[in-house]
Design a protein around this motif. Structure first.
Motif, PDB file in Angstrom:
ATOM      1  N   GLU A 187      -1.017  -3.000   6.719  1.00 43.09           N
ATOM      2  CA  GLU A 187      -0.867  -3.608   5.496  1.00 43.09           C
ATOM      3  C   GLU A 187      -0.172  -2.747   4.518  1.00 43.09           C
ATOM      4  N   LEU A 213      -3.662  -5.801  -0.639  1.00 39.74           N
ATOM      5  CA  LEU A 213      -4.037  -5.843   0.650  1.00 39.74           C
ATOM      6  C   LEU A 213      -5.371  -6.648   0.880  1.00 39.74           C
ATOM      7  N   SER A 214      -5.715  -6.594   2.308  1.00 30.66           N
ATOM      8  CA  SER A 214      -6.849  -7.321   2.337  1.00 30.66           C
ATOM      9  C   SER A 214      -8.142  -6.672   1.865  1.00 30.66           C
TER      10      SER A 214
END
Length: 331
Positions: A160, A242-243
């Protein structure tokens, strides 16, 4: 009343004077008479003493009733005075011993109480130390478990981050006039806004700093900003979301990839952005909370240099230093 007492004393004295001394030798009849007279003498002496004491107390009672002054010069029978002296003599020495014994007992009791307090304090201190050690061990154990989860997530976050870097580079190219079809005008604006921002802007104070030790597993890995629950949180710089880190310590959190590293915003009550979103500097991303392993409402803010994994806390760097590099003064 005084005349009666005096007459009684004189009668006793006359009876005593009438007794005739006898020799110890003689006939049995004479010795019997002598013994009888001797017994009468003892009885007479006893009666005289009793009358004298009675006279003293009778005089004292009458004198008190008549309002006599204790300082008046009054003749007191010698026998009565002697009896009173023996009965009501000075007991100051005995009283002094009692006082000393009382003080000694109090001192012993105080020493015993102090010893008990000291022993209790030592016991409490030992218990507190044991609790601190246990808690530290538990924190280390929990964080170790979280780092295992972060390690499993690292490959995903790395991918990511690489994609986010390409978007940032594309936006930068578009900003200089290159034709870009993959980004919207809003994305380009978000990703090319320069400068930095405080992650909280109001109703906050400066909390624990990076590197502090105490209630953390090893040391504090970010900068805290205590603030009421619901206080807005903003992106410190432009970037791509991002996650969130899988580490449970962070609770509800947001991770943003910037052109120079990534930032992590932990313990949120709510977030308003999702992975893949582009954000510009100072954009609202969520609100302060107490989720995760938090000791109170605050934002825990971390910075991760390029090449590190957000959430791998011991690879983080001082976020205040990074903010200052963007021209942001933390105060």
């Amino acid at each position: 009343m005084n005349d009666n007492a005096s007459r009684s004393a004189r009668r006793a004295a006359v009876d005593i004077d009438d007794i005739v001394e006898v020799e110890a030798t003689g006939s049995p009849a004479r010795r019997g008479a002598t013994a009888l007279r001797f017994s009468r003498r003892l009885i007479s002496l006893s009666v005289a003493g009793a009358l004298s004491v009675s006279a003293l107390f009778a005089f004292a009672f009458v004198a008190r009733g008549a309002g006599f002054d204790a300082a008046d010069d009054v003749a007191v029978p010698a026998a009565a005075a002697s009896a009173a002296e023996e009965a009501f003599g000075d007991r100051s020495e005995e009283v002094s011993r009692s006082v000393v014994r009382s003080h000694l007992s109090d001192a012993i009791a105080d020493d015993a109480a102090k010893e008990r307090e000291s022993a209790l304090a030592e016991s409490n201190e030992s218990a507190a130390e044991a609790e601190t050690e246990t808690t530290a061990a538990e924190r280390e154990s929990l964080m170790s478990a979280d780092l295992v989860l972060v390690a499993k997530q690292s490959k995903k976050l790395k991918a990511e981050a690489e994609a986010a870097q390409k978007l940032l580079e594309t936006a930068a190219a578009a900003a200089v006039g290159l034709s870009i079809n993959d980004l919207s005008a809003q994305d380009i604006e978000n990703l090319t806004t320069e400068g930095g921002s405080m992650p909280v802007k109001s109703n906050y104070r400066i909390g624990a700093s990076f590197g502090a030790t105490g209630t953390w597993a090893r040391y504090h890995t970010g900068q805290d900003f205590p603030a009421p629950v619901g206080t807005p949180i903003y992106a410190a710089a432009s970037g791509v979301v991002l996650s969130s880190t899988a580490g449970s310590w962070a609770g509800t959190n947001v991770v943003i990839q910037h052109s120079s590293g990534a930032t992590l915003y932990a313990h949120m009550s709510r977030k308003v952005v999702s992975p893949g979103d582009t954000v510009k500097v100072g954009q609202l991303i969520g609100y302060v909370g107490v989720t995760g392993r938090s000791f109170g409402a605050h934002l825990h803010f971390e910075y991760y240099p390029d090449g590190t994994t957000p959430g791998d806390i011991y690879s983080a760097s001082n976020p205040v230093t990074w903010l200052k590099s963007l021209g942001v003064s933390v105060r």
